[in-house]
Design a protein around this motif. Structure first.
Motif, PDB file in Angstrom:
ATOM      1  N   LYS A   1      69.137  57.516  67.170  1.00 37.58           N
ATOM      2  CA  LYS A   1      68.351  58.530  67.314  1.00 37.58           C
ATOM      3  C   LYS A   1      67.519  59.065  68.777  1.00 37.58           C
ATOM      4  O   LYS A   1      66.346  59.848  69.130  1.00 37.58           O
ATOM      5  CB  LYS A   1      67.724  59.010  66.229  1.00 37.58           C
TER       6      LYS A   1
ATOM      7  N   GLU B   1      64.016  63.704  63.881  1.00 39.15           N
ATOM      8  CA  GLU B   1      64.743  64.191  64.078  1.00 39.15           C
ATOM      9  C   GLU B   1      63.978  65.832  64.090  1.00 39.15           C
ATOM     10  O   GLU B   1      64.812  67.336  63.924  1.00 39.15           O
ATOM     11  CB  GLU B   1      65.422  64.110  62.015  1.00 39.15           C
ATOM     12  N   SER B   2      63.167  65.746  64.641  1.00 41.26           N
ATOM     13  CA  SER B   2      62.156  67.602  64.625  1.00 41.26           C
ATOM     14  C   SER B   2      62.709  67.562  65.844  1.00 41.26           C
ATOM     15  O   SER B   2      63.824  67.417  67.193  1.00 41.26           O
ATOM     16  CB  SER B   2      61.068  66.938  65.070  1.00 41.26           C
ATOM     17  N   GLU B   3      62.913  69.414  66.456  1.00 42.59           N
ATOM     18  CA  GLU B   3      63.001  69.808  66.918  1.00 42.59           C
ATOM     19  C   GLU B   3      62.325  69.646  67.954  1.00 42.59           C
ATOM     20  O   GLU B   3      63.318  69.219  69.525  1.00 42.59           O
ATOM     21  CB  GLU B   3      63.069  71.355  67.149  1.00 42.59           C
ATOM     22  N   LEU B   4      61.196  69.494  68.127  1.00 39.31           N
ATOM     23  CA  LEU B   4      60.654  69.053  69.667  1.00 39.31           C
ATOM     24  C   LEU B   4      60.918  67.962  70.189  1.00 39.31           C
ATOM     25  O   LEU B   4      61.356  67.679  70.989  1.00 39.31           O
ATOM     26  CB  LEU B   4      58.459  68.895  69.053  1.00 39.31           C
ATOM     27  N   TRP B   5      61.370  66.653  69.816  1.00 35.81           N
ATOM     28  CA  TRP B   5      61.608  65.520  70.388  1.00 35.81           C
ATOM     29  C   TRP B   5      63.673  65.232  70.599  1.00 35.81           C
ATOM     30  O   TRP B   5      63.271  65.161  71.565  1.00 35.81           O
ATOM     31  CB  TRP B   5      62.751  64.240  69.237  1.00 35.81           C
ATOM     32  N   ILE B   6      63.884  66.410  69.534  1.00 36.95           N
ATOM     33  CA  ILE B   6      65.408  66.885  70.735  1.00 36.95           C
ATOM     34  C   ILE B   6      65.311  67.605  71.981  1.00 36.95           C
ATOM     35  O   ILE B   6      66.262  67.443  72.834  1.00 36.95           O
ATOM     36  CB  ILE B   6      66.649  67.709  69.306  1.00 36.95           C
ATOM     37  N   GLU B   7      64.539  68.708  71.860  1.00 38.15           N
ATOM     38  CA  GLU B   7      64.867  68.995  73.334  1.00 38.15           C
ATOM     39  C   GLU B   7      63.607  68.070  74.551  1.00 38.15           C
ATOM     40  O   GLU B   7      64.051  68.615  75.436  1.00 38.15           O
ATOM     41  CB  GLU B   7      63.076  70.099  72.562  1.00 38.15           C
TER      42      GLU B   7
ATOM     43  N   ASN C   1      66.691  65.798  75.002  1.00 36.01           N
ATOM     44  CA  ASN C   1      67.964  66.680  76.298  1.00 36.01           C
ATOM     45  C   ASN C   1      67.008  67.054  77.057  1.00 36.01           C
ATOM     46  O   ASN C   1      67.561  67.195  77.933  1.00 36.01           O
ATOM     47  CB  ASN C   1      68.167  67.760  74.902  1.00 36.01           C
TER      48      ASN C   1
END
Length: 277
Positions: A10, A266-272, A275
């Motif tokens: 992750k 698993e937060s949107e911030l980290w996923i952004e 990516n």
């Protein structure tokens, strides 16, 4: 049963987490360093992280004296080109300039035939101001004389929970360093005490004895390493210039793994961020 890491998955790691394992068994086909040969142990760490290779280190095969200290094979100063602890402190600092007995130091230098070793001993590595400060550093560096015959660098997925895993190492870029620092402190309210930069320690000392030592704490911390310039030079072409190590004792690794679900990973911030957004 192999150990798989949700943290690695992750956080978007591109290399395998590496475990340092104490063992009395040498795995088949393990890499070894020829006795008496100088080698930077971080290169062997890189082989585990990138290529899945296992390395078996022993008291007769450890690459360099700093590396022996780093992975827990005591303090073999006599096997270093400096010859003893006092000269080793000069080597870490300002070389001949810091020696209390320059005649004896010169005599030792004159017996060294390798020009690179001779120059390094004469000028010193300059990572400490003087031999007294270097001595303080050695006193502060955790001392281990491991009870097993071997210390192994193993890809984490090649290990088993029944093995004696002493350190788990992630190779991270700045974004990953940020998120893993948060995860290491996720279950505590600390700010400055959850993560330690192993300033002045060799790359192998940071992932080795500095990390081992955290296992004995009531609140084990993560260690940021690969701040060692010699180690960075050794692995730059292999690992890149934007990487640091982030190592944790096995107990903290398990706690961090248990906390992945619902965490910032698993937060949107980290996923952004992961990516490239």
């Amino acid at each position: 049963m192999a150990i798989m890491s949700e943290i690695a998955k992750k956080s978007g790691l591109t290399t395998e987490p590496v475990a340092i394992v104490w063992s009395n068994t040498k795995p088949d086909h393990a890499l070894e360093i020829r006795p008496g040969t100088w080698a930077c142990l971080m290169w062997y760490y890189a082989k585990a992280a990138l290529d899945g290779k296992v390395t078996a280190l022993s008291r007769n095969s450890f690459g360099c004296s700093g590396g022996a200290m780093g992975i827990g094979f005591g303090r073999p100063f006599e096997k270093h080109s400096s010859g003893n602890e006092e000269n080793f402190c000069c080597f870490l600092s300002n070389g001949r300039e810091g020696s209390k007995d320059t005649d004896a130091y010169d005599s030792h230098l004159n017996g060294i035939t390798n020009p690179h070793q001779k120059e390094m001993l004469e000028k010193g590595e300059r990572i400490k101001k003087n031999p007294s400060v270097a001595k303080e550093f050695l006193n502060a560096l955790p001392f281990y004389d491991v009870p097993t015959e071997y210390v192994l660098f193993k890809p984490l997925s090649s290990t088993d929970p029944d093995e004696l895993i002493k350190s788990v190492i992630f190779l991270v870029n700045p974004d990953q360093l940020s998120v893993l620092s948060i995860l290491a402190n996720y279950h505590r309210g600390q700010i400055t005490d959850g993560v330690v930069v192993a300033a002045g320690a060799a790359g192998c000392q940071a992932i080795g004895v500095c990390t081992y030592n955290e296992e004995h704490s009531d609140n084990p911390r993560a260690i940021v390493g690969l701040t060692d310039l010699m180690a960075r030079k050794s692995v730059r072409r292999t690992l890149g210039s934007d990487k640091l190590t982030f190592s944790v004792p096995y107990s903290l690794f398990l706690e961090m793994e248990a906390n992945v679900s619902g965490s910032i990973l698993e937060s949107e911030l980290w996923i952004e961020l992961m990516n490239g957004a």
